[in-house]
Design a protein around this motif. Structure first.
Motif, mmCIF file in Angstrom:
data_model
loop_
_atom_site.group_PDB
_atom_site.id
_atom_site.type_symbol
_atom_site.label_atom_id
_atom_site.label_comp_id
_atom_site.label_asym_id
_atom_site.label_seq_id
_atom_site.Cartn_x
_atom_site.Cartn_y
_atom_site.Cartn_z
ATOM 1 N N ILE A 166 0.715 -1.380 -0.280
ATOM 2 C CA ILE A 166 0.140 0.092 0.402
ATOM 3 C C ILE A 166 1.103 1.035 0.039
ATOM 4 O O ILE A 166 1.663 1.457 0.498
ATOM 5 N N ILE A 167 0.648 2.331 -0.948
ATOM 6 C CA ILE A 167 1.905 3.645 -1.100
ATOM 7 C C ILE A 167 0.678 4.208 -1.015
ATOM 8 O O ILE A 167 -0.457 4.331 -1.212
ATOM 9 N N GLY A 168 0.525 5.579 -0.584
ATOM 10 C CA GLY A 168 -0.170 6.271 -0.939
ATOM 11 C C GLY A 168 0.322 7.077 1.230
ATOM 12 O O GLY A 168 0.881 7.409 1.431
ATOM 13 N N PRO A 169 -0.616 8.291 1.321
ATOM 14 C CA PRO A 169 -0.480 9.135 2.102
ATOM 15 C C PRO A 169 -0.940 9.249 3.517
ATOM 16 O O PRO A 169 -1.590 7.478 3.016
ATOM 17 N N PRO A 170 -0.690 9.562 4.504
ATOM 18 C CA PRO A 170 -0.886 9.444 6.411
ATOM 19 C C PRO A 170 -1.916 8.651 6.400
ATOM 20 O O PRO A 170 -2.267 7.549 6.455
ATOM 21 N N GLU A 171 -3.241 9.127 5.313
ATOM 22 C CA GLU A 171 -4.847 9.238 5.432
ATOM 23 C C GLU A 171 -5.061 7.885 5.860
ATOM 24 O O GLU A 171 -5.692 6.182 5.696
ATOM 25 N N THR A 172 -4.402 7.391 4.289
ATOM 26 C CA THR A 172 -4.271 6.194 3.623
ATOM 27 C C THR A 172 -3.526 5.024 4.377
ATOM 28 O O THR A 172 -4.467 3.781 4.655
ATOM 29 N N HIS A 173 -2.546 4.927 4.896
ATOM 30 C CA HIS A 173 -2.078 3.967 5.912
ATOM 31 C C HIS A 173 -2.705 3.853 7.123
ATOM 32 O O HIS A 173 -3.180 2.650 7.377
ATOM 33 N N GLY A 174 -3.388 5.154 7.776
ATOM 34 C CA GLY A 174 -4.054 4.857 8.702
ATOM 35 C C GLY A 174 -5.577 3.709 8.408
ATOM 36 O O GLY A 174 -5.826 3.303 9.412
ATOM 37 N N ILE A 175 -5.859 4.671 7.225
ATOM 38 C CA ILE A 175 -7.467 3.248 7.241
ATOM 39 C C ILE A 175 -7.188 1.935 6.586
ATOM 40 O O ILE A 175 -7.763 1.502 7.664
#
Ligand SMILES: [Cu+2]
Length: 167
Positions: A98-107
């Motif tokens: 999974i690559i993406g901004p912090p919000e993505t990783h939080g989800i």
């Protein structure tokens, strides 16, 4: 990043053959993961771009999942660049990339579905032994670096994440 582990997200971890070894897990019920990754050697270092799309296609970065780490755990990309990530899972258990901004990783860390068809750019499941690819376009110059990682239970905390440095 603080992890909130999903209690039902663990079955994929238990398929590994290394369960006879015990180690310190990131959580009380996660010793199987720790066993699967015990003795992992982190290669580290910066990746080099393998190709820069002479035909106009995206640059390619190869990532290997091994002992529940990503190798490399640092890659360098150009501002605004579209990169094709080719992820090979050398482990006997499934992972995700999974690559993406912090919000993505939080989800994802909170336990959103842990199976990814690739329909969402930057989010793929990488089954044991498989090679999967996904494409991600990075932000313009000055954008924050972007993290990549696996959010199967305990994996991020164990260290299964890396950063794409926009330089
Ligand atoms: Cu993983």
């Amino acid at each position: 990043m603080t992890a909130v582990l999903s209690p039902e997200a663990g079955p994929a971890l238990q398929a590994g053959p290394a369960g006879r070894r015990r180690g310190r897990g990131p959580g009380g019920g996660r010793v199987i993961l720790a066993a699967a990754v015990a003795g992992a050697v982190l290669a580290g270092g910066l990746a080099t771009l393998l190709s820069s799309g002479a035909t106009g296609g995206p640059a390619t970065i190869e990532i290997r999942a091994f002992h529940s780490r990503f190798e490399p755990d640092r890659v360098k990309v150009k501002p605004g660049e579209t990169v094709r990530f080719v992820i090979t899972n050398a482990d006997p258990i499934d992972h995700e990339f999974i690559i993406g901004p912090p919000e993505t990783h939080g989800i994802h860390e909170r336990g959103e579905p842990h199976f990814h068809t690739g329909a969402v750019p930057g989010e793929v499941t990488v089954p044991a032994g498989a090679t999967v690819e996904t494409t991600w376009t990075f932000g313009a110059s000055g954008s924050p670096d972007v993290a990549y990682g696996c959010h199967l239970a305990g994996h991020w905390d164990y260290g299964m994440h890396g950063r794409a440095l926009i330089r």
